[in-house]
Design a protein around this motif. Sequence first.
Motif, PDB file in Angstrom:
ATOM      1  N   GLY A 443       0.725  -1.299   0.123  1.00 38.87           N
ATOM      2  CA  GLY A 443       0.009  -0.362  -0.037  1.00 38.87           C
ATOM      3  C   GLY A 443       0.693   1.528   0.405  1.00 38.87           C
ATOM      4  N   VAL A 444       0.282   2.252   0.357  1.00 40.41           N
ATOM      5  CA  VAL A 444       1.283   3.382   0.140  1.00 40.41           C
ATOM      6  C   VAL A 444       1.593   3.997   1.509  1.00 40.41           C
ATOM      7  CG1 VAL A 444       0.466   5.993   0.726  1.00 40.41           C
ATOM      8  CG2 VAL A 444      -1.195   4.721  -1.011  1.00 40.41           C
ATOM      9  N   ARG A 445       1.251   3.619   2.171  1.00 38.80           N
ATOM     10  CA  ARG A 445       2.305   3.394   4.359  1.00 38.80           C
ATOM     11  C   ARG A 445       3.417   2.219   3.218  1.00 38.80           C
ATOM     12  NH1 ARG A 445      -1.330   4.268   8.672  1.00 38.80           N
ATOM     13  NH2 ARG A 445       0.740   3.349  10.581  1.00 38.80           N
ATOM     14  N   THR A 446       3.253   1.394   2.703  1.00 39.05           N
ATOM     15  CA  THR A 446       4.358   0.179   2.233  1.00 39.05           C
ATOM     16  C   THR A 446       5.632   1.422   1.536  1.00 39.05           C
ATOM     17  OG1 THR A 446       2.351  -1.605   2.664  1.00 39.05           O
ATOM     18  CG2 THR A 446       4.905  -1.828   1.332  1.00 39.05           C
ATOM     19  N   PHE A 447       5.089   1.830   0.536  1.00 38.85           N
ATOM     20  CA  PHE A 447       5.646   2.575  -0.127  1.00 38.85           C
ATOM     21  C   PHE A 447       7.041   3.950   1.171  1.00 38.85           C
ATOM     22  CE2 PHE A 447       3.932   0.620  -3.482  1.00 38.85           C
ATOM     23  CZ  PHE A 447       4.427  -0.124  -4.565  1.00 38.85           C
ATOM     24  N   GLU A 448       6.094   4.335   1.517  1.00 38.64           N
ATOM     25  CA  GLU A 448       6.249   5.053   2.375  1.00 38.64           C
ATOM     26  C   GLU A 448       7.329   4.449   2.951  1.00 38.64           C
ATOM     27  OE1 GLU A 448       3.082   6.917   4.484  1.00 38.64           O
ATOM     28  OE2 GLU A 448       2.568   8.318   3.250  1.00 38.64           O
ATOM     29  N   ALA A 449       6.908   3.442   3.778  1.00 43.17           N
ATOM     30  CA  ALA A 449       8.343   3.117   4.728  1.00 43.17           C
ATOM     31  C   ALA A 449       9.097   2.372   3.817  1.00 43.17           C
ATOM     32  CB  ALA A 449       7.642   1.834   5.605  1.00 43.17           C
ATOM     33  N   ALA A 450       9.462   2.029   2.640  1.00 44.52           N
ATOM     34  CA  ALA A 450      10.160   1.663   2.078  1.00 44.52           C
ATOM     35  C   ALA A 450      11.270   2.854   1.606  1.00 44.52           C
ATOM     36  CB  ALA A 450      10.126   1.128   1.025  1.00 44.52           C
ATOM     37  N   SER A 451      10.510   4.237   1.392  1.00 48.36           N
ATOM     38  CA  SER A 451      11.316   5.410   1.000  1.00 48.36           C
ATOM     39  C   SER A 451      12.282   5.796   2.445  1.00 48.36           C
ATOM     40  CB  SER A 451      10.514   6.301   0.503  1.00 48.36           C
ATOM     41  OG  SER A 451      10.903   7.611   0.071  1.00 48.36           O
ATOM     42  N   TRP A 452      11.540   5.735   3.183  1.00 46.26           N
ATOM     43  CA  TRP A 452      12.302   5.920   4.530  1.00 46.26           C
ATOM     44  C   TRP A 452      13.760   5.565   4.881  1.00 46.26           C
ATOM     45  CZ3 TRP A 452      13.642   4.412   9.275  1.00 46.26           C
ATOM     46  CH2 TRP A 452      14.006   5.114   9.841  1.00 46.26           C
ATOM     47  N   LEU A 453      13.386   4.298   4.314  1.00 39.91           N
ATOM     48  CA  LEU A 453      14.281   3.695   4.848  1.00 39.91           C
ATOM     49  C   LEU A 453      15.197   3.462   3.708  1.00 39.91           C
ATOM     50  CD1 LEU A 453      13.054  -0.299   5.498  1.00 39.91           C
ATOM     51  CD2 LEU A 453      13.595   1.161   7.221  1.00 39.91           C
ATOM     52  N   LYS A 454      15.155   4.357   2.535  1.00 43.09           N
ATOM     53  CA  LYS A 454      15.697   4.452   1.593  1.00 43.09           C
ATOM     54  C   LYS A 454      17.086   5.331   1.796  1.00 43.09           C
ATOM     55  CE  LYS A 454      17.969   3.811  -2.775  1.00 43.09           C
ATOM     56  NZ  LYS A 454      18.644   2.881  -2.858  1.00 43.09           N
ATOM     57  N   ARG A 455      16.104   6.408   1.957  1.00 44.57           N
ATOM     58  CA  ARG A 455      16.659   7.746   2.615  1.00 44.57           C
ATOM     59  C   ARG A 455      17.737   7.350   3.592  1.00 44.57           C
ATOM     60  NH1 ARG A 455      11.659   9.358   2.255  1.00 44.57           N
ATOM     61  NH2 ARG A 455      11.565   9.470   4.492  1.00 44.57           N
ATOM     62  N   ASN A 456      17.495   6.322   4.657  1.00 48.37           N
ATOM     63  CA  ASN A 456      18.388   6.279   5.852  1.00 48.37           C
ATOM     64  C   ASN A 456      19.290   5.057   5.467  1.00 48.37           C
ATOM     65  OD1 ASN A 456      17.609   7.517   8.321  1.00 48.37           O
ATOM     66  ND2 ASN A 456      16.030   7.193   7.098  1.00 48.37           N
ATOM     67  N   GLY A 457      19.616   4.667   3.934  1.00 47.04           N
ATOM     68  CA  GLY A 457      20.775   3.886   3.624  1.00 47.04           C
ATOM     69  C   GLY A 457      21.132   2.519   3.371  1.00 47.04           C
ATOM     70  N   ALA A 458      19.591   2.418   2.783  1.00 42.95           N
ATOM     71  CA  ALA A 458      19.483   0.731   2.578  1.00 42.95           C
ATOM     72  C   ALA A 458      19.411   0.723   0.945  1.00 42.95           C
ATOM     73  CB  ALA A 458      17.538   0.876   2.779  1.00 42.95           C
ATOM     74  N   ASP A 459      20.263  -0.171   0.410  1.00 42.45           N
ATOM     75  CA  ASP A 459      21.329  -0.425  -0.471  1.00 42.45           C
ATOM     76  C   ASP A 459      20.447  -1.540  -1.061  1.00 42.45           C
ATOM     77  OD1 ASP A 459      22.516  -1.030  -2.538  1.00 42.45           O
ATOM     78  OD2 ASP A 459      24.210  -0.791  -1.908  1.00 42.45           O
ATOM     79  N   LEU A 460      19.380  -1.208  -2.301  1.00 36.52           N
ATOM     80  CA  LEU A 460      18.400  -2.463  -3.238  1.00 36.52           C
ATOM     81  C   LEU A 460      19.510  -3.171  -2.993  1.00 36.52           C
ATOM     82  CD1 LEU A 460      17.041  -0.076  -5.046  1.00 36.52           C
ATOM     83  CD2 LEU A 460      15.348  -2.048  -3.477  1.00 36.52           C
ATOM     84  N   GLU A 461      20.648  -2.671  -3.822  1.00 38.33           N
ATOM     85  CA  GLU A 461      21.663  -4.500  -4.440  1.00 38.33           C
ATOM     86  C   GLU A 461      22.352  -5.017  -3.445  1.00 38.33           C
ATOM     87  OE1 GLU A 461      22.604  -4.480  -7.395  1.00 38.33           O
ATOM     88  OE2 GLU A 461      21.053  -3.024  -7.744  1.00 38.33           O
ATOM     89  N   LYS A 462      23.169  -4.564  -1.884  1.00 39.74           N
ATOM     90  CA  LYS A 462      22.507  -5.869  -0.718  1.00 39.74           C
ATOM     91  C   LYS A 462      21.440  -6.109  -0.776  1.00 39.74           C
ATOM     92  CE  LYS A 462      26.036  -6.719   1.735  1.00 39.74           C
ATOM     93  NZ  LYS A 462      25.395  -5.657   3.465  1.00 39.74           N
ATOM     94  N   VAL A 463      20.165  -5.836  -0.700  1.00 39.78           N
ATOM     95  CA  VAL A 463      18.929  -6.726   0.380  1.00 39.78           C
ATOM     96  C   VAL A 463      18.848  -7.699  -1.285  1.00 39.78           C
ATOM     97  CG1 VAL A 463      16.463  -6.404   0.218  1.00 39.78           C
ATOM     98  CG2 VAL A 463      18.324  -4.872   0.772  1.00 39.78           C
ATOM     99  N   ARG A 464      19.148  -7.102  -2.388  1.00 39.66           N
ATOM    100  CA  ARG A 464      18.842  -8.414  -3.788  1.00 39.66           C
ATOM    101  C   ARG A 464      20.079  -9.427  -2.933  1.00 39.66           C
ATOM    102  NH1 ARG A 464      20.097  -4.774  -7.395  1.00 39.66           N
ATOM    103  NH2 ARG A 464      17.529  -4.885  -8.393  1.00 39.66           N
ATOM    104  N   ARG A 465      21.221  -9.797  -2.564  1.00 34.02           N
ATOM    105  CA  ARG A 465      22.025 -10.731  -2.631  1.00 34.02           C
ATOM    106  C   ARG A 465      21.093 -11.190  -0.783  1.00 34.02           C
ATOM    107  NH1 ARG A 465      26.553 -11.663   1.301  1.00 34.02           N
ATOM    108  NH2 ARG A 465      26.199  -9.455   2.313  1.00 34.02           N
ATOM    109  N   TYR A 466      20.265 -11.201  -0.144  1.00 31.20           N
ATOM    110  CA  TYR A 466      20.000 -11.771   0.816  1.00 31.20           C
ATOM    111  C   TYR A 466      18.611 -12.826  -0.227  1.00 31.20           C
ATOM    112  CZ  TYR A 466      21.888  -8.397   3.747  1.00 31.20           C
ATOM    113  OH  TYR A 466      22.845  -7.678   4.866  1.00 31.20           O
ATOM    114  N   PHE A 467      18.261 -12.802  -1.191  1.00 30.58           N
ATOM    115  CA  PHE A 467      17.204 -13.068  -1.742  1.00 30.58           C
ATOM    116  C   PHE A 467      18.000 -14.138  -2.678  1.00 30.58           C
ATOM    117  CE2 PHE A 467      14.994  -9.662  -0.806  1.00 30.58           C
ATOM    118  CZ  PHE A 467      13.466  -9.649   0.075  1.00 30.58           C
ATOM    119  N   GLN A 468      19.154 -14.124  -2.848  1.00 33.92           N
ATOM    120  CA  GLN A 468      19.701 -14.889  -4.153  1.00 33.92           C
ATOM    121  C   GLN A 468      20.140 -16.811  -3.391  1.00 33.92           C
ATOM    122  OE1 GLN A 468      23.268 -13.769  -4.172  1.00 33.92           O
ATOM    123  NE2 GLN A 468      23.217 -13.134  -6.524  1.00 33.92           N
TER     124      GLN A 468
END
Length: 584
Positions: A443-468
Amino acid sequence: MYVGRVEKLLAFYSAMPMCVINSQGKVTRASHKIVEVFKYDGIVDGDIFALTGLKLPDIINAAEQDTALYIKRNDKNFKVVAGFIGEGEMASIAMYFIDNTSFETLKDIYNEEKECMAIINVDNYDELVSSAGDTRTSEISTEIDKLIRGWGKKLDAAVIRYRDHLYEMILTNKSFKVLVNNKFSILDDARNIETETDFPVTLSIGIGIGGKTPAECDSYAEEALDLALGRGGDQAVVKNVKNFEYYGGKTQGVEKGFKGKSRIIAHALKTLMSQSSKIFIMGHKNPDLDSFGAALGINRVARSIGKDSYILLNSYNDALADIVADAKEIGEYEFISTERALSLADENALTVIVDTHRPSLVEAYELVEKCARTVIIDHHRRSEDAISNTILSYMETYASSSSELVTEVVQYACEKRVISKFEADALLAGIMVDTNRFAVKAGVRTFEAASWLKRNGADLEKVRRYFQSDSENFKVRAACIANADFYDNGIAMSICPGENQNSQIVNSQVADELLTIKGVKASFVAGKNEHGRTVVSARSLGDINVQIIMEKFGGGGHLNTAGAQVDCSPEEILELIRQTIDEG
């Protein structure tokens, strides 16, 4: 000789219908009044089970315990009293049939006229009011009121509206049976009200039945409504003396635009933590990325106010290996076993449970029992066996994940909003795993939470590694997809062969993948884990409520994402699931 004469005399002189059976359950004699029970002649030599439906061991037990049995024949109700004639294994049994039709009829009338209580909640009333204009709000409110009162009138029920969104209804058990037969069609009628918004009107109904007093029925109704709301609303829950029954539950919980509750929960959680000697954080057994990420987020809240906090982690599968290794390498987190936690716990300790609320699934329920105070943060639909006596409960079924809820709590609980890059990665991974990379229930709040985490340094490339996953799991997953069976009703099913310690992950990935195939509305994948138990993953596009299906087998989840663990084979559980779907 003597016994035979007694049998003959009893049958001849009996003032009520009776018969005598031997040790094999065959009728040896019968009184002339037996025609009041059976409208045909010649029951002698007949089998008593075929005649009455009563099993011989039950008749023997009734004779030994001096208890009664009951049958219905020829539109009459009979109380059956049995007694031995003679002694030993070859003793005969005399069976007397007492007509108690009038009593049973009176009892039925009494039971049908007993009162039961219903509490009706308009789930999204506040959202409807805020989304519609003043004129349309009044019209919608009138339509809802008219629907509920009209429904009550058809049931000869008394309807009381004591808040804008709450009604109480007093009805009889006879009217309640009408509701069940109609499968609570009012839930569908409410959704058909035109709101001119992007979500429908939904109702939650709690019904209390079978209480000794109206007050007890009212208490049952309140418990049932709490459970209905905890399961996401848009459903009816019935509570009687013994258990709960569920009806409806066809829509997702409506996402709340107002984040005031997150702020309140964050403040309350910080207060509880500050009053505690230690904080223990745990998720469910066989933790996943959502459970682990949420635990790290709560750990950050505890550390931000200088409290000792511990994360329970007894064991984990390969899917969590990389992120756990990274956490241990950082060295800022204290992971402990159940035994260690029990040795550290005292009466002032606080337990915070994330991503589950069921005693059977929590990592260490014995710790919950030892600590006097428990907090639950979860996004799953509430089950009837939820952990009770919690001091704080934050269960929101609209949320995509527990990591989403915890992300919001962290924003308000940590004054400087200090969160490490690794914790931002973990929370984002938790959100992504439960939304299938933002494809489901985001939902909207899901993307808002993800956006806040991204602003605080979340790295999608690093996160993707956890799904391998490794090559072996990839091959198993590919084989499962290739060997899936597809049915005309839009159901896809597959079995993962052998026993796999990562079966829960592989099954869920296969189930997600099957939903990408055109025409598939729901998917079910079963396979055995390393302990020999069958793990089932269920996914849906929303047309089929897989949560209700999985609950029938001891599992649960959400409308479109659910699972269960069972003792039967993968083939057997999938066949049972098919039968459940066919039965509607």
